[in-house]
Write a protein that holds these residues in place. Structure first.
Motif, short mmCIF file in Angstrom:
data_model
loop_
_atom_site.label_atom_id
_atom_site.label_comp_id
_atom_site.label_asym_id
_atom_site.label_seq_id
_atom_site.Cartn_x
_atom_site.Cartn_y
_atom_site.Cartn_z
N PRO B 112 0.81 -1.18 0.02
CA PRO B 112 -0.01 -0.18 0.23
C PRO B 112 0.99 1.18 -0.03
CG PRO B 112 -0.67 -1.59 1.77
CD PRO B 112 0.68 -1.89 1.29
N SER B 113 1.99 1.10 0.39
CA SER B 113 3.04 2.20 0.45
C SER B 113 4.48 2.05 0.34
CB SER B 113 2.96 3.02 1.72
OG SER B 113 3.36 2.14 2.93
N ALA B 114 5.42 2.97 -0.06
CA ALA B 114 6.78 2.97 -0.03
C ALA B 114 7.22 2.31 0.99
CB ALA B 114 7.50 3.85 -0.74
N ARG B 115 7.00 2.87 1.88
CA ARG B 115 7.35 2.62 3.48
C ARG B 115 7.14 0.96 3.64
NH1 ARG B 115 5.34 2.61 8.61
NH2 ARG B 115 3.29 3.32 7.56
N GLN B 184 -9.81 -0.49 2.32
CA GLN B 184 -8.97 -1.09 3.07
C GLN B 184 -7.97 -2.14 2.51
OE1 GLN B 184 -12.17 -0.16 4.70
NE2 GLN B 184 -10.65 1.60 5.15
N LEU B 185 -8.41 -3.05 1.58
CA LEU B 185 -7.67 -4.04 1.06
C LEU B 185 -6.76 -3.53 -0.27
CD1 LEU B 185 -10.03 -6.89 1.34
CD2 LEU B 185 -7.97 -6.50 2.77
N GLU B 186 -7.42 -2.67 -1.00
CA GLU B 186 -6.53 -2.16 -2.21
C GLU B 186 -6.85 -0.64 -2.15
OE1 GLU B 186 -4.96 -3.73 -4.07
OE2 GLU B 186 -5.43 -5.70 -3.63
N PRO B 187 -6.28 -0.05 -1.48
CA PRO B 187 -6.21 1.58 -1.20
C PRO B 187 -5.83 2.27 -2.58
CG PRO B 187 -4.79 0.94 0.19
CD PRO B 187 -5.01 -0.40 -0.32
N LEU B 188 -5.05 1.73 -3.35
CA LEU B 188 -4.61 2.43 -4.40
C LEU B 188 -5.47 2.28 -5.89
CD1 LEU B 188 -0.87 1.47 -3.76
CD2 LEU B 188 -1.92 3.61 -3.72
N GLY B 189 -6.46 1.34 -5.64
CA GLY B 189 -7.53 1.36 -6.80
C GLY B 189 -6.99 1.21 -8.05
N ARG B 333 11.08 1.39 -7.45
CA ARG B 333 10.97 2.51 -8.16
C ARG B 333 9.39 2.84 -8.54
NH1 ARG B 333 16.61 4.16 -10.61
NH2 ARG B 333 17.93 3.15 -8.82
N THR B 334 8.91 1.71 -8.97
CA THR B 334 7.50 1.82 -9.49
C THR B 334 6.80 2.33 -8.19
OG1 THR B 334 8.06 -0.11 -11.16
CG2 THR B 334 5.77 0.70 -10.70
N GLN B 335 6.93 1.57 -7.14
CA GLN B 335 6.13 1.84 -6.02
C GLN B 335 6.28 3.39 -5.59
OE1 GLN B 335 4.33 -0.75 -3.89
NE2 GLN B 335 3.42 0.77 -3.19
N VAL B 336 7.48 3.86 -5.52
CA VAL B 336 7.83 5.35 -5.02
C VAL B 336 7.32 6.16 -6.08
CG1 VAL B 336 9.76 6.94 -4.68
CG2 VAL B 336 10.04 4.65 -3.65
N CYS B 341 3.10 10.26 -7.48
CA CYS B 341 1.76 10.72 -8.59
C CYS B 341 0.78 10.71 -7.50
CB CYS B 341 1.68 9.71 -9.23
SG CYS B 341 2.91 9.43 -10.76
N LEU B 342 0.39 9.97 -6.53
CA LEU B 342 -0.64 10.09 -5.78
C LEU B 342 -0.54 11.58 -4.81
CD1 LEU B 342 -3.16 8.19 -5.09
CD2 LEU B 342 -2.03 7.27 -3.22
N ARG B 343 0.53 11.66 -4.50
CA ARG B 343 0.86 12.81 -3.36
C ARG B 343 0.62 13.92 -4.27
NH1 ARG B 343 5.68 10.63 -1.23
NH2 ARG B 343 6.92 12.61 -2.02
#
Lengths: 359, 359
Positions: B112-115, B184-189, B333-336, B341-343
């Motif tokens: 769900p996040s780069a972290r 919750q399960l797929e927050p990035l849609g 890199r893809t995740q970051v 983009c979301l930010r």
């Protein structure tokens, strides 16, 4: 003045290459003749006419060569003028033409700013003359067919995304001296020269509705050595609508590309050449990988049917005596949206609302 | 552990439809076998195995049916696991798998996040296991051919713009209950599910260089009746590089489209199906309207050659005993980039810098 049966008598304010295409289109239109060509250099004008007034390309009467634009606008035997002058000085000549009672075809972008275009359109309205910009694809057979397909409710369904890209790669000569990189004469650079078509196509897809807001990004600008100021070299933008959006890119340093996608809830359409359609095999558009042919060809493989249709259509409007308000209106919307994209780019890409007809 | 000549023994954490494709790909890989399938419902797992372990689809030994993921990770005869669990809970299972010494293929978006992805990749590095995400097109024959063409200096020239669009239109069932709309399960849609491919392709075109900055726009979000929170339904973004840029759009309510354009100073390439290539006639890409074929077909028209290559390639890495850092790195890199983009979208579309490997 042109009667409803006499051919429309055109005056051309150009001896540039685009002027040759316009000459040919008027010749093929069937309802117009080039009556005069004007330029600042009468010798060049005479050479231009001598070059084109031959064989099949000739008009029954040789067009007059005029050494100034004023002479053209004063001529009583000219009904309509074609104005491809540089954008920086175009509005003043469009206004003079309108005030002289001439109908006008203006190259794009119509003006450096929406404020200046407003003055042009007001002058045309006051004089009761037809205004139209030179976007040829508006007059092609393909667009009408495309509208049918978009409206059939089955092929594309609800519109979701229109994507357009129009670019060409200037050669060293272009970057060295072409007017389109001159910040005084063509301050809108690739956005005005190429993005105009992308925005126009998107607005067409929107049935001319104003976007809620638009965004823009100046991806790259270009400043000529010794020049004061730069012009957009690469630009991207988005038109945001309720339920869908349109994205576009334009560029002066990317090889010739003129692709468009119209994607919806049920399907998508691909157009490889939305600005200047190829003839023959590639004249159509593609739905689900299947070509839908809409041949855009008047039987002369050397001439773009779109151009001929534009000049024929314009002359019909002139001869009807009733200017069609659609044409100034869509030029206005294109200019306002383009300017809002530029404003967004100047403020870091934040959305700029487009507030409807009042601009 | 798998020796360099023994087949890699796979455990699958899935009985979903994608699991069938993975089973088939492992069967065709030639260097791996499905040794076990795990799920929370052992009955479903048994039915899944019974369904696939027939005729040509069968492995020499019937895979074991396990009623929990823990059992799979504890099994000593499993070398690698395929983890398609929901994104919201995927990182914890990827970490458990890595800590159990299993090599992992993760579905996308990896976390769900780069972290959270950072924690996964650190766990994999500590355990010395291979990490790879499930982007199949990375392994297709086409991409290698495309690289040759992009690098030939003549076909496309200097890169100017990459444009990608990946979408499908969910049906009422999808909008009613599919996990991909669960905040919750797929927050990035759609950004996580489809935009991942667009970003990956753009990064590939960039030879994995970080963009200077990225932008994003949430064109439409979707909130299920009764749900807490919404997910991206339509999203557009741009990756900004020195000298070029990449634009993308993704959507859950636009008919299946997976087009890409790679436009440069000398020419352009069009790919109609950059994510899941069709076989046969449409397997290639188009330069100046001419198809460049790169058939992506292992002789079985029912199976995507890309998937088979992914599992074969992964098993080769496992058997080599030397994890390849490229794969976790490009997932990172893809995740970051996706997160940036979301930010950007959350802050009105202003550019967000991507600061390189430290994220």
């Amino acid at each position: 003045m042109a009667g409803s049966h006499n051919p429309v008598r055109w005056g051309m304010m150009s001896t540039a290459r685009i002027g040759r295409k316009v000459w040919e289109a008027i010749r093929l239109s069937g309802n117009g003749v080039v009556a005069a060509v004007a330029g600042r250099d009468r010798g060049k004008v005479e050479a231009f006419i001598r070059d084109l007034q031959v064989g099949n390309g000739a008009f029954p009467e040789t067009p007059r060569a005029l050494g100034s634009y004023e002479e053209l606008l004063e001529a009583r035997d000219i009904d309509a003028v074609y104005v491809p002058l540089p954008t920086g000085i175009r509005p003043q000549w469009l206004i003079k033409a309108a005030e002289a009672g001439k109908h006008v075809v203006s190259e794009k972008p119509c003006a450096p700013s929406a404020r200046e275009l407003r003055r042009v359109l007001d002058a045309c309205a006051r004089s009761g003359v037809q205004f139209m910009d030179g976007v040829m694809f508006m007059h092609g057979a393909r667009l009408a067919r495309l509208r049918e397909v978009l409206d059939d409710g089955l092929t594309v369904g609800a519109l979701r995304r229109v994507s357009t890209h129009f670019s060409f790669a200037g050669d060293p000569e272009f970057f060295g001296g072409n007017i389109r990189l001159d910040p005084q004469l063509e301050p809108l650079g690739c956005l005005g020269d190429l993005g105009w078509y992308c925005i126009r196509f998107s607005l067409w897809a929107a049935k001319w509705q104003w976007p809620l807001a638009v965004t823009g990004r100046l991806l790259q600008s270009f400043q000529r050595v010794g020049a004061t100021g730069a012009v957009p070299l690469r630009f991207s933008g988005e038109l945001l609508y309720e339920g869908w959006s349109a994205g576009f890119t334009c560029s002066f340093d990317t090889a010739l590309q003129q692709w468009a996608h119209v994607d919806g809830s049920l399907g998508g359409i691909r157009i490889d050449d939305f600005v200047v359609p190829a003839t023959g095999e590639h004249a159509g558009f593609w739905t689900r990988g299947t070509p839908s042919f809409a041949a855009d060809d008047l039987g002369d493989p050397h001439v773009n049917g779109q151009a001929t249709r534009l000049y024929r259509h314009f002359a019909e409007l002139v001869r009807s005596g009733r200017p069609d308000p659609l044409w100034p209106d869509i030029a206005w919307r294109t200019q306002v949206v383009m300017e809002a994209c530029l404003r967004s780019a100047q403020s870091g890409g934040t959305p700029v609302p487009t507030t409807g007809p009042a601009g």
